[in-house]
Design a protein around this motif. Sequence first.
Motif, PDB file in Angstrom:
ATOM      1  N   GLN A  34      81.951  26.491   6.464  1.00 26.24           N
ATOM      2  CA  GLN A  34      83.186  26.662   7.234  1.00 26.24           C
ATOM      3  C   GLN A  34      83.940  25.352   7.467  1.00 26.24           C
ATOM      4  O   GLN A  34      84.972  25.361   8.139  1.00 26.24           O
ATOM      5  CB  GLN A  34      82.865  27.307   8.581  1.00 26.24           C
ATOM      6  CG  GLN A  34      82.191  28.655   8.471  1.00 26.24           C
ATOM      7  CD  GLN A  34      83.048  29.678   7.748  1.00 26.24           C
ATOM      8  OE1 GLN A  34      84.242  29.789   7.998  1.00 26.24           O
ATOM      9  NE2 GLN A  34      82.449  30.425   6.852  1.00 26.24           N
ATOM     10  N   TYR A  37      86.322  21.715  10.450  1.00 22.06           N
ATOM     11  CA  TYR A  37      86.545  22.382  11.735  1.00 22.06           C
ATOM     12  C   TYR A  37      87.719  21.739  12.453  1.00 22.06           C
ATOM     13  O   TYR A  37      87.833  20.515  12.495  1.00 22.06           O
ATOM     14  CB  TYR A  37      85.278  22.292  12.604  1.00 22.06           C
ATOM     15  CG  TYR A  37      84.161  23.133  12.033  1.00 22.06           C
ATOM     16  CD1 TYR A  37      84.092  24.489  12.312  1.00 22.06           C
ATOM     17  CD2 TYR A  37      83.200  22.580  11.200  1.00 22.06           C
ATOM     18  CE1 TYR A  37      83.084  25.278  11.766  1.00 22.06           C
ATOM     19  CE2 TYR A  37      82.188  23.361  10.654  1.00 22.06           C
ATOM     20  CZ  TYR A  37      82.143  24.702  10.947  1.00 22.06           C
ATOM     21  OH  TYR A  37      81.152  25.479  10.411  1.00 22.06           O
ATOM     22  N   THR A  46      81.051  28.838  15.264  1.00 23.18           N
ATOM     23  CA  THR A  46      80.446  29.088  13.955  1.00 23.18           C
ATOM     24  C   THR A  46      78.937  28.876  14.013  1.00 23.18           C
ATOM     25  O   THR A  46      78.180  29.679  13.464  1.00 23.18           O
ATOM     26  CB  THR A  46      81.076  28.177  12.877  1.00 23.18           C
ATOM     27  OG1 THR A  46      82.466  28.492  12.781  1.00 23.18           O
ATOM     28  CG2 THR A  46      80.407  28.365  11.526  1.00 23.18           C
TER      29      THR A  46
END
Length: 166
Positions: A34, A37, A46
């Motif tokens: 992911q 950030y 997450t």
Amino acid sequence: MTLDEFNTLDAHEASQALQLCCVSKQWINGVLLQRPYKDLASLRRTANSVWSNLAREDYLEAFEGHPKIGDVNSLKAKYANSGDLAAHEQSGVAQASQSLIERLASGNQRYEERFGYIFIVCATGKSALEMCELLEQRLKNDPETELQIAAEEQRKILQIRLEQWQ
């Protein structure tokens, strides 16, 4: 480590940074997927989301990255490069009497024999006596309940460690 630094690390370095929070490979890979950030809150969300979808084996792998509560030699060996994260987290044990340390050690041994992994507790802010009492109380749990409690304690620990990435 700051969030901006984390976002700019290569995959290997970022993986190593996350290992200081949790050693589960599945968790690390899920969090890495992911990146980048936008803020610490999104990283923490997450981290929780990935954690909640792990399998038993992943939790057990994460537990292996922890020293036993009160085991100073284990703390030094496992966290030599972590900036004293675990030592600080277990600072309540440093003030404990020898008899309480021995009680913790005995409880840890019984716990590991019963459940197959070390006692995991978010030690931040807890005294040695509080941790010992929690350990003795949790020895009464059935294995599935205890795994869920230990996993939640691990989640708290990794979140505290991520909070330091301002």
